[in-house]
Design an enzyme around this catalytic site. Structure first.
Site, PDB file in Angstrom:
ATOM      1  N   ASP A   1      -4.332  82.370   7.439  1.00 37.52           N
ATOM      2  CA  ASP A   1      -5.068  82.398   6.171  1.00 37.52           C
ATOM      3  C   ASP A   1      -4.115  82.707   5.028  1.00 37.52           C
ATOM      4  OD1 ASP A   1      -4.635  85.135   6.716  1.00 37.52           O
ATOM      5  OD2 ASP A   1      -6.594  85.246   7.689  1.00 37.52           O
TER       6      ASP A   1
ATOM      7  N   ASP B   1      -3.712  84.831   1.614  1.00 41.99           N
ATOM      8  CA  ASP B   1      -4.218  85.892   0.749  1.00 41.99           C
ATOM      9  C   ASP B   1      -3.499  85.825  -0.592  1.00 41.99           C
ATOM     10  OD1 ASP B   1      -5.776  86.754   2.854  1.00 41.99           O
ATOM     11  OD2 ASP B   1      -4.250  88.138   3.591  1.00 41.99           O
TER      12      ASP B   1
ATOM     13  N   ASP C   1       3.221  97.222   5.163  1.00 40.40           N
ATOM     14  CA  ASP C   1       3.826  97.806   6.364  1.00 40.40           C
ATOM     15  C   ASP C   1       5.275  97.377   6.609  1.00 40.40           C
ATOM     16  OD1 ASP C   1       2.860  95.264   6.958  1.00 40.40           O
ATOM     17  OD2 ASP C   1       1.658  95.883   8.684  1.00 40.40           O
TER      18      ASP C   1
HETATM   19  P1  ATP Z   1      -1.795  88.099  10.891  1.00 40.84           P
HETATM   20  O1  ATP Z   1      -0.950  86.916  11.085  1.00 40.84           O
HETATM   21  O2  ATP Z   1      -2.154  88.739  12.159  1.00 40.84           O
HETATM   22  O3  ATP Z   1      -2.957  87.893   9.974  1.00 40.84           O
HETATM   23  P2  ATP Z   1      -0.899  89.728   8.744  1.00 40.84           P
HETATM   24  O4  ATP Z   1       0.391  90.435   8.458  1.00 40.84           O
HETATM   25  O5  ATP Z   1      -1.329  88.694   7.769  1.00 40.84           O
HETATM   26  O6  ATP Z   1      -0.818  89.166  10.212  1.00 40.84           O
HETATM   27  P3  ATP Z   1      -3.309  91.095   8.039  1.00 40.84           P
HETATM   28  O7  ATP Z   1      -4.055  92.122   8.795  1.00 40.84           O
HETATM   29  O8  ATP Z   1      -3.952  89.813   7.686  1.00 40.84           O
HETATM   30  O9  ATP Z   1      -1.997  90.836   8.888  1.00 40.84           O
HETATM   31  O10 ATP Z   1      -2.769  91.829   6.736  1.00 40.84           O
HETATM   32  C1  ATP Z   1      -2.345  91.154   5.568  1.00 40.84           C
HETATM   33  C2  ATP Z   1      -1.239  91.962   4.886  1.00 40.84           C
HETATM   34  O11 ATP Z   1      -1.693  93.261   4.539  1.00 40.84           O
HETATM   35  C3  ATP Z   1      -0.019  92.207   5.754  1.00 40.84           C
HETATM   36  O12 ATP Z   1       0.877  91.112   5.727  1.00 40.84           O
HETATM   37  C4  ATP Z   1       0.568  93.441   5.129  1.00 40.84           C
HETATM   38  O13 ATP Z   1       1.278  93.118   3.961  1.00 40.84           O
HETATM   39  C5  ATP Z   1      -0.663  94.227   4.725  1.00 40.84           C
HETATM   40  N1  ATP Z   1      -1.091  95.154   5.796  1.00 40.84           N
HETATM   41  C6  ATP Z   1      -1.895  94.897   6.835  1.00 40.84           C
HETATM   42  N2  ATP Z   1      -2.083  95.974   7.605  1.00 40.84           N
HETATM   43  C7  ATP Z   1      -1.378  96.954   7.041  1.00 40.84           C
HETATM   44  C8  ATP Z   1      -1.159  98.333   7.357  1.00 40.84           C
HETATM   45  N3  ATP Z   1      -1.707  98.881   8.437  1.00 40.84           N
HETATM   46  N4  ATP Z   1      -0.367  99.054   6.536  1.00 40.84           N
HETATM   47  C9  ATP Z   1       0.189  98.496   5.445  1.00 40.84           C
HETATM   48  N5  ATP Z   1       0.027  97.228   5.103  1.00 40.84           N
HETATM   49  C10 ATP Z   1      -0.734  96.453   5.870  1.00 40.84           C
HETATM   50 MG    MG Z   2      -3.311  87.697   7.749  1.00 45.39          MG
END
Ligand code: ATP
Ligand code: MG
Length: 441
Positions: free
Chosen positions: A69, A71, A145
């Site tokens: 996705d 964001d 993170d």
């Molecule tokens: P995925 O491919 O699994 O979606 P993702 O990194 O995009 O991985 P998301 O949960 O969609 O994971 O989170 C979007 C963004 O929000 C991350 O890329 C990161 O920048 C931030 N984020 C997510 N979880 C955390 C956390 N626990 N602490 C700090 N930042 C976070």
């Molecule tokens: Mg994501």
């Protein structure tokens, strides 16, 4: 005005300028961005706000993967964002975001926020309880993170803005926490699971400084609210690389419940089969039901409990039911499996003994069960684990598609089930304490 005043009080690093990578210096083109996200960014720009694609999408594109996705992050507040779109909804209590609906897509738009790090905002273990303060883009970057998750892509200029060295880390295929690792894991222990999931899923190496505190801090996992823990566990198992992920989770002892579930070689073998099937399905673009996977992880526990009951002289049917209850009540609890999954899990399990009843109307009734397919797949995994004979699963494979004459012949030729529903009675040596299930005591 207030913003200006606050920014003067902030430590220097929050005012830090980003390193900007121009289009020629990286591999992401605007046409790789989902049309809906592009429209959202353009609309925000034309209203005079900054807007970027951020997080996992930028990371995945740099790594040459297709993002799940897209964001968007902006300096506009939710109240400023909402009126710019026809279908936009402010959601979330902990941190307010805007969901912009474009056709069938939903784009999540978040306002730059700062991580509050004063003591009031954390619990006694250092876990962040609130992060609902808007901030600058630089602050938004450092509260994320990992460095590779904190990259901002501006589709109109095709620039990547990097405050934390994320571009270099992507190039080195390195997953590295932003800031001091112990503090960052304490703020949110889920980051430990994310570290493991993202390295396994993306084929990255965890930076040594981010890896070092893992085992020691694993106890903090206990403080994660159950719903969030389940959500992350589910993501771990459905990452497409579950076998590797589970191995890493166990290596760092992040989820002790996994060790309890996989405590025997047979349980481990069965989980391995289930995880490999899951990974294969996901790679083939098929869906995976989380309930099915949890049914598989908990199945060896059901078998162990059932055997223990049989040994006390209980009849097969009540022994099996009692074993299912224990597995769901005690073990599913440890994994925080939500109630809504438990019915499906029980159905899949409950159909297993019925596969051995091949006479009369019984197999026909079984075929009509709504979860027949899942239960049959489950039977095949049991056959692969040599818990039932291959003959049984191949019989069902044929029976499903056979015409009525063939079915009749198959029923006549099928072996009669044992008096009990145990498919392969096993003798347990007396006095072999370790093998006895707790409920046998
Ligand atoms: P995925 O491919 O699994 O979606 P993702 O990194 O995009 O991985 P998301 O949960 O969609 O994971 O989170 C979007 C963004 O929000 C991350 O890329 C990161 O920048 C931030 N984020 C997510 N979880 C955390 C956390 N626990 N602490 C700090 N930042 C976070
Ligand atoms: Mg994501």
């Amino acid at each position: 005005m207030i913003g200006h005043f606050i920014s003067r009080l902030l430590p220097k690093r929050f005012k830090k300028a980003p390193r900007i990578y121009r289009a020629a210096q990286h591999n992401i083109r605007a046409d790789a961005i989902d049309e809906a996200a592009l429209n959202v960014v353009r609309r925000l720009h034309s209203a005079g706000f900054q807007a970027f694609v951020v997080g996992g999408a930028v990371r995945d594109l740099m790594l040459g993967r297709r993002p799940k996705d897209f964001d968007v992050a902006t300096n506009a507040t939710p109240e400023e964002i909402k009126p710019l779109f026809r279908r936009a909804f402010i959601i979330g209590r902990r941190f307010r975001l805007v969901h912009v609906h474009v056709g069938h897509d939903v784009i999540e738009v978040s306002t730059f926020r700062s991580a509050q790090t004063d003591e009031d905002a954390t619990d006694e273990h250092g876990r962040l309880l609130s992060d609902n303060v808007y901030g600058t883009q630089a602050e938004d970057a450092v509260r994320r993170d990992f460095t590779i998750n904190a990259l901002y892509f501006e589709p109109e200029s095709e620039e990547i803005w990097d405050y934390v060295g994320g571009v270099n880390d992507v190039r080195a295929r390195r997953l590295k926490l932003i800031g001091p690792p112990v503090t960052r894991y304490r703020e949110d222990p889920v980051r430990m699971l994310r570290a493991v999931r993202l390295t396994a899923k993306l084929g990255l190496t965890l930076a040594p400084t981010s890896e070092a505190p893992l085992v020691k801090l694993a106890v903090l996992m206990r403080n994660i609210p159950p719903a969030r823990l389940f959500e992350e566990t589910q993501k771990l198992l459905l990452s497409g690389n579950a076998e590797e992920t589970v191995a890493q989770v166990r290596r760092y002892q992040l989820l002790p419940s996994f060790d309890a579930l996989l405590s025997t070689p047979s349980a481990e073998r069965f989980a391995g089969i289930a995880l490999a099937h899951t990974d294969a399905r996901l790679k083939a673009g098929k869906t995976v039901s989380p309930a099915y996977l949890f049914a598989a992880l908990l199945w060896p526990t059901v078998m162990r409990e059932r055997d223990a009951h049989l040994e006390t002289g209980m009849k097969p049917a009540p022994a099996f039911i009692a074993a299912m209850d224990t597995a769901l009540e005690e073990h599913a609890q440890m994994l925080a499996v939500p109630r809504r999954f438990q019915g499906i899990i029980r159905e899949i399990w409950g159909m297993q003994p019925r596969f051995e009843q091949r006479q009369g109307q019984r197999p026909y009734r079984l075929l009509e069960q709504p979860r027949f397919r899942a239960a049959y797949d489950f039977l095949c995994m049991r056959a692969e684990n040599r818990e039932v004979l291959r003959e049984l699963s191949t019989w069902w494979e044929k029976f499903q598609v056979a015409d009525s004459d063939t079915r009749k012949a198959m029923q006549t030729a099928a072996p009669q089930p044992d008096a009990g529903s145990r498919s392969r009675p096993r003798r347990r040596r007396k006095g072999h304490g370790k093998a006895a299930a707790p409920s046998a005591e």
